[in-house]
Structure formats: C-alpha cells, structure tokens
Design a protein around this motif. Structure first.
Motif, PDB file in Angstrom:
ATOM      1  N   THR A 188       0.933   5.516   7.861  1.00  0.00           N
ATOM      2  CA  THR A 188       0.486   5.420   6.615  1.00  0.00           C
ATOM      3  C   THR A 188      -0.844   6.023   6.376  1.00  0.00           C
ATOM      4  O   THR A 188      -1.160   6.543   5.492  1.00  0.00           O
ATOM      5  CB  THR A 188       0.173   4.000   6.329  1.00  0.00           C
ATOM      6  OG1 THR A 188       1.564   3.227   6.637  1.00  0.00           O
ATOM      7  CG2 THR A 188      -0.073   3.698   4.732  1.00  0.00           C
ATOM      8  N   THR A 224      -1.696   9.160   3.986  1.00  0.00           N
ATOM      9  CA  THR A 224      -2.835   8.909   2.799  1.00  0.00           C
ATOM     10  C   THR A 224      -3.899  10.347   2.979  1.00  0.00           C
ATOM     11  O   THR A 224      -4.237  10.837   1.983  1.00  0.00           O
ATOM     12  CB  THR A 224      -3.396   7.764   3.113  1.00  0.00           C
ATOM     13  OG1 THR A 224      -2.374   6.569   3.104  1.00  0.00           O
ATOM     14  CG2 THR A 224      -4.503   7.550   1.967  1.00  0.00           C
ATOM     15  N   ALA A 254       2.922   9.828  -5.926  1.00  0.00           N
ATOM     16  CA  ALA A 254       1.748  10.369  -5.090  1.00  0.00           C
ATOM     17  C   ALA A 254       1.196  11.672  -6.175  1.00  0.00           C
ATOM     18  O   ALA A 254       0.229  12.335  -6.066  1.00  0.00           O
ATOM     19  CB  ALA A 254       2.423  11.046  -4.110  1.00  0.00           C
ATOM     20  N   THR A 299       0.922  -1.124   0.031  1.00  0.00           N
ATOM     21  CA  THR A 299       0.030   0.000   0.099  1.00  0.00           C
ATOM     22  C   THR A 299       0.838   1.066  -0.039  1.00  0.00           C
ATOM     23  O   THR A 299       0.544   2.233  -0.629  1.00  0.00           O
ATOM     24  CB  THR A 299      -1.042   0.049   1.258  1.00  0.00           C
ATOM     25  OG1 THR A 299      -1.721  -1.307   1.168  1.00  0.00           O
ATOM     26  CG2 THR A 299      -1.755   1.112   1.238  1.00  0.00           C
ATOM     27  N   GLY A 300       1.815   1.368   0.851  1.00  0.00           N
ATOM     28  CA  GLY A 300       2.780   2.544   0.995  1.00  0.00           C
ATOM     29  C   GLY A 300       3.342   2.626  -0.300  1.00  0.00           C
ATOM     30  O   GLY A 300       3.694   3.691  -0.705  1.00  0.00           O
ATOM     31  N   LEU A 354      -6.597   6.642  -3.507  1.00  0.00           N
ATOM     32  CA  LEU A 354      -6.276   6.939  -2.182  1.00  0.00           C
ATOM     33  C   LEU A 354      -7.256   6.274  -0.981  1.00  0.00           C
ATOM     34  O   LEU A 354      -7.176   6.132   0.032  1.00  0.00           O
ATOM     35  CB  LEU A 354      -6.172   8.396  -2.018  1.00  0.00           C
ATOM     36  CG  LEU A 354      -4.975   8.752  -2.729  1.00  0.00           C
ATOM     37  CD1 LEU A 354      -4.878  10.489  -2.624  1.00  0.00           C
ATOM     38  CD2 LEU A 354      -3.692   8.430  -1.939  1.00  0.00           C
ATOM     39  N   ARG A 355      -8.729   6.464  -1.397  1.00  0.00           N
ATOM     40  CA  ARG A 355      -9.791   6.307  -0.495  1.00  0.00           C
ATOM     41  C   ARG A 355      -9.658   4.637  -0.557  1.00  0.00           C
ATOM     42  O   ARG A 355      -9.867   3.966   0.556  1.00  0.00           O
ATOM     43  CB  ARG A 355     -11.093   6.731  -1.287  1.00  0.00           C
ATOM     44  CG  ARG A 355     -11.251   8.103  -1.025  1.00  0.00           C
ATOM     45  CD  ARG A 355     -12.806   8.397  -1.449  1.00  0.00           C
ATOM     46  NE  ARG A 355     -12.860   9.866  -1.315  1.00  0.00           N
ATOM     47  CZ  ARG A 355     -12.787  10.529  -2.464  1.00  0.00           C
ATOM     48  NH1 ARG A 355     -12.811  10.099  -3.727  1.00  0.00           N
ATOM     49  NH2 ARG A 355     -12.897  11.983  -2.488  1.00  0.00           N
ATOM     50  N   VAL A 366       0.983   4.136  -2.979  1.00  0.00           N
ATOM     51  CA  VAL A 366       0.486   5.576  -2.559  1.00  0.00           C
ATOM     52  C   VAL A 366       1.706   6.455  -2.924  1.00  0.00           C
ATOM     53  O   VAL A 366       1.334   7.612  -3.484  1.00  0.00           O
ATOM     54  CB  VAL A 366      -0.061   5.613  -1.158  1.00  0.00           C
ATOM     55  CG1 VAL A 366      -0.103   7.095  -0.708  1.00  0.00           C
ATOM     56  CG2 VAL A 366      -1.287   4.644  -1.088  1.00  0.00           C
ATOM     57  N   LEU A 420      -2.303  13.293   1.608  1.00  0.00           N
ATOM     58  CA  LEU A 420      -2.537  13.238  -0.097  1.00  0.00           C
ATOM     59  C   LEU A 420      -3.677  13.917  -0.229  1.00  0.00           C
ATOM     60  O   LEU A 420      -4.021  14.517  -1.282  1.00  0.00           O
ATOM     61  CB  LEU A 420      -2.029  12.090  -0.439  1.00  0.00           C
ATOM     62  CG  LEU A 420      -0.451  11.752  -0.432  1.00  0.00           C
ATOM     63  CD1 LEU A 420       0.106  10.217  -0.986  1.00  0.00           C
ATOM     64  CD2 LEU A 420       0.612  12.522  -1.149  1.00  0.00           C
ATOM     65  N   ALA A 428      -7.086   2.955  -0.913  1.00  0.00           N
ATOM     66  CA  ALA A 428      -5.800   2.516   0.058  1.00  0.00           C
ATOM     67  C   ALA A 428      -6.288   2.760   1.703  1.00  0.00           C
ATOM     68  O   ALA A 428      -5.899   1.907   2.512  1.00  0.00           O
ATOM     69  CB  ALA A 428      -4.714   3.355  -0.179  1.00  0.00           C
ATOM     70  N   LEU A 429      -7.040   3.735   1.885  1.00  0.00           N
ATOM     71  CA  LEU A 429      -7.447   4.190   3.319  1.00  0.00           C
ATOM     72  C   LEU A 429      -8.339   3.190   3.891  1.00  0.00           C
ATOM     73  O   LEU A 429      -8.170   2.542   4.980  1.00  0.00           O
ATOM     74  CB  LEU A 429      -8.280   5.459   3.476  1.00  0.00           C
ATOM     75  CG  LEU A 429      -8.247   6.196   4.737  1.00  0.00           C
ATOM     76  CD1 LEU A 429      -6.675   6.502   5.217  1.00  0.00           C
ATOM     77  CD2 LEU A 429      -9.020   7.669   4.259  1.00  0.00           C
ATOM     78  N   ASP A 457      -7.978  10.312  -6.532  1.00  0.00           N
ATOM     79  CA  ASP A 457      -8.664  10.223  -5.064  1.00  0.00           C
ATOM     80  C   ASP A 457      -9.306   8.916  -4.815  1.00  0.00           C
ATOM     81  O   ASP A 457      -9.208   8.288  -3.640  1.00  0.00           O
ATOM     82  CB  ASP A 457      -9.788  11.152  -5.151  1.00  0.00           C
ATOM     83  CG  ASP A 457      -9.419  12.533  -4.807  1.00  0.00           C
ATOM     84  OD1 ASP A 457      -8.175  12.812  -4.600  1.00  0.00           O
ATOM     85  OD2 ASP A 457     -10.191  13.651  -4.838  1.00  0.00           O
TER      86      ASP A 457
END
Length: 319
Positions: free
Chosen positions: A243, A247, A163, A155-156, A171-172, A159, A250, A174-175, A168
């Motif tokens: 992380t 996230t 970057a 994931t890191g 990123l969501r 992301v 970002l 990944a969150l 978006d």
C-alpha cells in the motif's frame, strides 16, 4: 498504584480498599510506589525497577529465583497522557500469587478481571490466572491486528477506487495513516515475540508443578495462537509495504503529470519566444521592420507556431 484481585464467583474481583493484599491471588502494580515495593518485599517478592525491566538480555527478562518465576514481555499500551507506547511488563509467578509490574496501561489488565470467568484456564490458582491473562493479552494483540487490517482495507479502497481524480492531499493523508499503522504493527510484532518467549519459558519451568500436564497444554495452545498471529502479522506487513509503494507511485504519477503539463506549456511558448527574439535584435538590415504587414506577420507566426506545437502535443497524447 496497587490493585489486588481474588477469585469470586468463578471470576476475579478487586479486594476492597484497605483489605490486606495478601488475600489476593493476583496483585497488579502500576507505577509502584516505594511503600508498595517494600510491601511486596515482605511477601518475599523483589519488585524490579523499570531499568531492570528494560534490559534487553533474555537472562534479565526470563529467570527463576527460588520458587519465583520472573518473566518480562514488551506489550503495547498507553501512557497516562494517552501516548501509545510499547513497554515491558514483568510477571512474577509464585506458588501463592501472581504479581504484575508495569509502568504503562495495556488494555488486557483492565479487561481481564471482568472476563476472567470466560477464560479456558480458570482462576483457581496463580498459574491459571497467569495463563488467563496471557490469553487475554494474545486476544488483544489479535484485535489490534484486525483493526490494522480494517484500516488497510479502507485506505486501499479510498486510494484506488478513484485514483485518476484523487488529490495529493488525500494521498499524503493516506500515507500518514499507513505510517501510523506500521508503527502499531511494529509494537504488536514485538509483543508477539516477547509473549512467545514468556510462554516457552513458562512451559519449560512448569515441569515441577502438580498440574504440569494441564498447564503446559494450555500454554502450548496459547503459543500456537501466537504463532498464527505472527503469520497474520507477516501478511499485514506485506500489505502495508504494498500500500505504501502504491500510494507513493500515485503521488509520483501526479507529480509527473504536473511536470508534463508544465513542459508542454513551456514548449508552446518556445517558437513565439524565438520569433520575438529575432525581431527584437537591433540590426540595420532587417527588411521586415519596414513592411506595413511586418507586425501582423510576426504575431501570426507566433500564434501559428504555438498552435502547431499544441496540435503536436495532442496528437502525441502529451496533454
């Protein structure tokens, strides 16, 4: 469901269906039925209910009744529908056998019988089977932590490697993935804490066992592994927090960029809007209304003012 295991060729093998469970050194009760509870009562073992197992007081989870040790740990596993949960598992240790009571499916209860011959504890007695099972549980918790670490690495990398161009929706996603790993980590940490308590209680209670010295050494060795995993869990917990913060940062930067662009676009149209508003007023004395070049002059002023604002935004690097 009741499954009884007996030592076989250095490992553990389930007794055939219809065989007397009394021959088993390890009896595993999964969501036990009433007749199975009565059967255990005939062996002198009182099977606790799920409500009893869920009591959070230590005195209800770790205690001795005669020559029986009752030890309850909260372990991660799955419900029959596949939902991940952390629920209590009770280990009832007697001189004759080990009885486990559970209402969900931690993986070590499936894998341990096939790997018992590799256990450092052996399977020559119920105490050694118990310690081997605890060793398998700790190994499973270590595997889960390793899996969390790999997900964090992936994931890191995903992301942070690009970057500036990441969207978006990525990123969501990944969150959400990080949030799920955080929930998994919470279940693992709870399992490590309860396993450590169980092993400490067993170490203190095994003083009167004929092989106490060897068994206590094995229990302490497993407990040291648990403590090392707790340190690893703390490290992964800090990585999870970092992380998540990165996230979210970002996401905020992308939102700020969007707002900045919209603000500059709005500023581009402010001077033309002001000019149009002036010449839209209904006053008698407005000389420009009667000029032949009045309309081109107003349009030109609007265009020039918008270009001036655009040039200023580019010079200030707002765009």
């Amino acid at each position: 469901m009741l499954t009884a295991y007996a030592p076989h060729l250095g490992g553990l093998a389930p007794l055939p269906h219809g065989e007397d469970p009394a021959r088993g050194r390890w009896i595993d009760l999964y969501q036990p039925l009433d007749q199975q509870v009565r059967l255990m009562r005939g062996f002198g073992v009182e099977v606790p209910t799920l409500e009893d197992m869920e009591e959070i007081e230590i005195s209800n989870r770790l205690y001795r009744e005669g020559d029986l040790l009752y030890m309850t740990a909260v372990l991660p596993g799955e419900m029959p529908d596949g939902k991940p949960v952390a629920m209590p598992v009770t280990f009832i240790l007697s001189p004759d056998r080990l009885v486990t009571v559970r209402h969900h499916a931690p993986r070590p209860f499936t894998t341990f019988p096939t790997r018992a011959e590799r256990s450092a504890s052996g399977v020559s007695g119920p105490d050694r089977i118990f310690l081997g099972l605890m060793e398998e549980i700790v190994a499973r918790l270590a595997d889960i932590l390793e899996g969390v670490g790999k997900v964090l690495d992936q994931t890191g990398t995903h992301v942070f490697e690009d970057a500036s161009n990441i969207r978006d929706v990525v990123l969501r996603a990944a969150l959400i993935k990080i949030g799920r790993q955080s929930e998994l980590m919470a279940r693992v940490r709870l399992g490590l804490l309860s396993v450590e308590r169980v092993l400490s209680f067993y170490t203190a209670a095994a003083d009167d066992h004929p092989d106490a010295k060897r068994l206590q050494a094995l229990a302490k060795s497993i407990n040291r592994d648990v403590q090392a995993l707790e340190v690893h869990a703390d490290f992964l917990g800090s990585r999870l927090g970092m992380t998540v913060d990165a996230t979210l940062g970002l996401i905020n930067l992308q939102q700020n960029n969007t707002v900045r662009v919209l603000s500059v676009v709005a500023a581009l149209f402010l001077p033309p809007t002001m000019i149009a508003s002036i010449y839209g007023m209904n006053f008698d004395h407005m000389p420009e209304l009667h000029w032949v070049w009045g309309y081109p002059m107003a349009i030109g002023a609007m265009v020039l003012s918008a270009l001036g604002i655009y040039a200023l935004a580019r010079w200030k690097r707002w765009l």
